[in-house]
Design a protein around this motif. Structure first.
Motif, PDB file in Angstrom:
ATOM      1  N   GLU A  48       0.834  -1.206   0.000  1.00 10.54           N
ATOM      2  CA  GLU A  48       0.000   0.000   0.000  1.00 10.54           C
ATOM      3  C   GLU A  48       0.867   1.255   0.000  1.00 10.54           C
ATOM      4  O   GLU A  48       0.566   2.224  -0.700  1.00 10.54           O
ATOM      5  CB  GLU A  48      -0.942   0.008   1.206  1.00 10.54           C
ATOM      6  CG  GLU A  48      -2.001  -1.081   1.180  1.00 10.54           C
ATOM      7  CD  GLU A  48      -1.467  -2.456   1.594  1.00 10.54           C
ATOM      8  OE1 GLU A  48      -0.436  -2.542   2.308  1.00 10.54           O
ATOM      9  OE2 GLU A  48      -2.071  -3.458   1.168  1.00 10.54           O
ATOM     10  N   GLU A  49       1.937   1.249   0.784  1.00  8.10           N
ATOM     11  CA  GLU A  49       2.841   2.400   0.819  1.00  8.10           C
ATOM     12  C   GLU A  49       3.567   2.571  -0.520  1.00  8.10           C
ATOM     13  O   GLU A  49       3.744   3.693  -0.997  1.00  8.10           O
ATOM     14  CB  GLU A  49       3.858   2.244   1.953  1.00  8.10           C
ATOM     15  CG  GLU A  49       3.234   2.384   3.322  1.00  8.10           C
ATOM     16  CD  GLU A  49       4.172   1.980   4.438  1.00  8.10           C
ATOM     17  OE1 GLU A  49       4.230   2.714   5.436  1.00  8.10           O
ATOM     18  OE2 GLU A  49       4.854   0.936   4.322  1.00  8.10           O
ATOM     19  N   ILE A  50       3.936   1.463  -1.115  1.00  8.19           N
ATOM     20  CA  ILE A  50       4.600   1.531  -2.420  1.00  8.19           C
ATOM     21  C   ILE A  50       3.609   2.050  -3.465  1.00  8.19           C
ATOM     22  O   ILE A  50       3.960   2.866  -4.312  1.00  8.19           O
ATOM     23  CB  ILE A  50       5.175   0.160  -2.830  1.00  8.19           C
ATOM     24  CG1 ILE A  50       6.211  -0.316  -1.797  1.00  8.19           C
ATOM     25  CG2 ILE A  50       5.803   0.235  -4.218  1.00  8.19           C
ATOM     26  CD1 ILE A  50       6.640  -1.757  -1.974  1.00  8.19           C
ATOM     27  N   ARG A  51       2.356   1.597  -3.374  1.00 10.82           N
ATOM     28  CA  ARG A  51       1.324   2.089  -4.290  1.00 10.82           C
ATOM     29  C   ARG A  51       1.175   3.600  -4.181  1.00 10.82           C
ATOM     30  O   ARG A  51       1.004   4.295  -5.189  1.00 10.82           O
ATOM     31  CB  ARG A  51      -0.004   1.395  -3.998  1.00 10.82           C
ATOM     32  CG  ARG A  51      -0.544   0.669  -5.169  1.00 10.82           C
ATOM     33  CD  ARG A  51      -1.898   0.023  -5.044  1.00 10.82           C
ATOM     34  NE  ARG A  51      -2.669   0.263  -3.861  1.00 10.82           N
ATOM     35  CZ  ARG A  51      -2.855  -0.623  -2.880  1.00 10.82           C
ATOM     36  NH1 ARG A  51      -2.298  -1.805  -2.925  1.00 10.82           N
ATOM     37  NH2 ARG A  51      -3.607  -0.339  -1.865  1.00 10.82           N
ATOM     38  N   GLU A  52       1.242   4.124  -2.961  1.00  9.05           N
ATOM     39  CA  GLU A  52       1.153   5.575  -2.757  1.00  9.05           C
ATOM     40  C   GLU A  52       2.338   6.283  -3.418  1.00  9.05           C
ATOM     41  O   GLU A  52       2.163   7.334  -4.046  1.00  9.05           O
ATOM     42  CB  GLU A  52       1.100   5.902  -1.254  1.00  9.05           C
ATOM     43  CG  GLU A  52       1.082   7.377  -0.948  1.00  9.05           C
ATOM     44  CD  GLU A  52      -0.079   8.136  -1.582  1.00  9.05           C
ATOM     45  OE1 GLU A  52       0.119   9.310  -1.962  1.00  9.05           O
ATOM     46  OE2 GLU A  52      -1.187   7.559  -1.711  1.00  9.05           O
TER      47      GLU A  52
END
Length: 124
Positions: A48-52
């Motif tokens: 999720e953080e990488i997606r952001e």
């Protein structure tokens, strides 16, 4: 007398993570061991953080004058989509991240966003 080592003196803000130090306005430091990227607090970044991060890169690409921005946005969108998959293919993500990093190397603002994505994907 001999010289002394008083450690690191940083002004204007600093960020220290393990053995890495960054100094200056909005400074960030990261330590990379064993090929996995860690967030500023030393933990591995989640999909999720990488997606952001990828979403931020897409936004910056859209505002940039990069000659291949449309194609790069498509590559980044593919990566973002792959990150949502339960059976994400890390090999594909690594390839997409490397593609983005090499394509934006001459655009410093974009490169500063693409490099952490590549490092975080390596940690998956």
């Amino acid at each position: 007398m001999g010289s002394s080592n008083n450690g690191i003196n940083a002004t204007g803000g600093s960020h220290v993570v393990s053995s890495a130090v960054a100094s200056g306005r909005d400074a960030r430091a990261a330590v990379h061991t064993g090929g996995s990227a860690r967030a500023g607090d030393g933990r591995q970044q989640s999909p999720e953080e990488i997606r952001e991060l990828v979403s931020r890169l897409i936004e910056e690409l859209g505002r940039s004058d990069h000659p291949d921005r449309a194609d790069l946005i498509e590559v980044a969108e593919d990566a973002r989509e792959e990150l949502t998959s339960e059976n994400r293919r890390t090999g594909k993500l690594r390839m997409l991240a490397r593609t983005l990093v090499s394509a934006v190397a001459g655009f410093s603002a974009l490169a500063s966003l693409a490099r952490p994505i590549e490092e975080a994907v390596r940690g998956l």
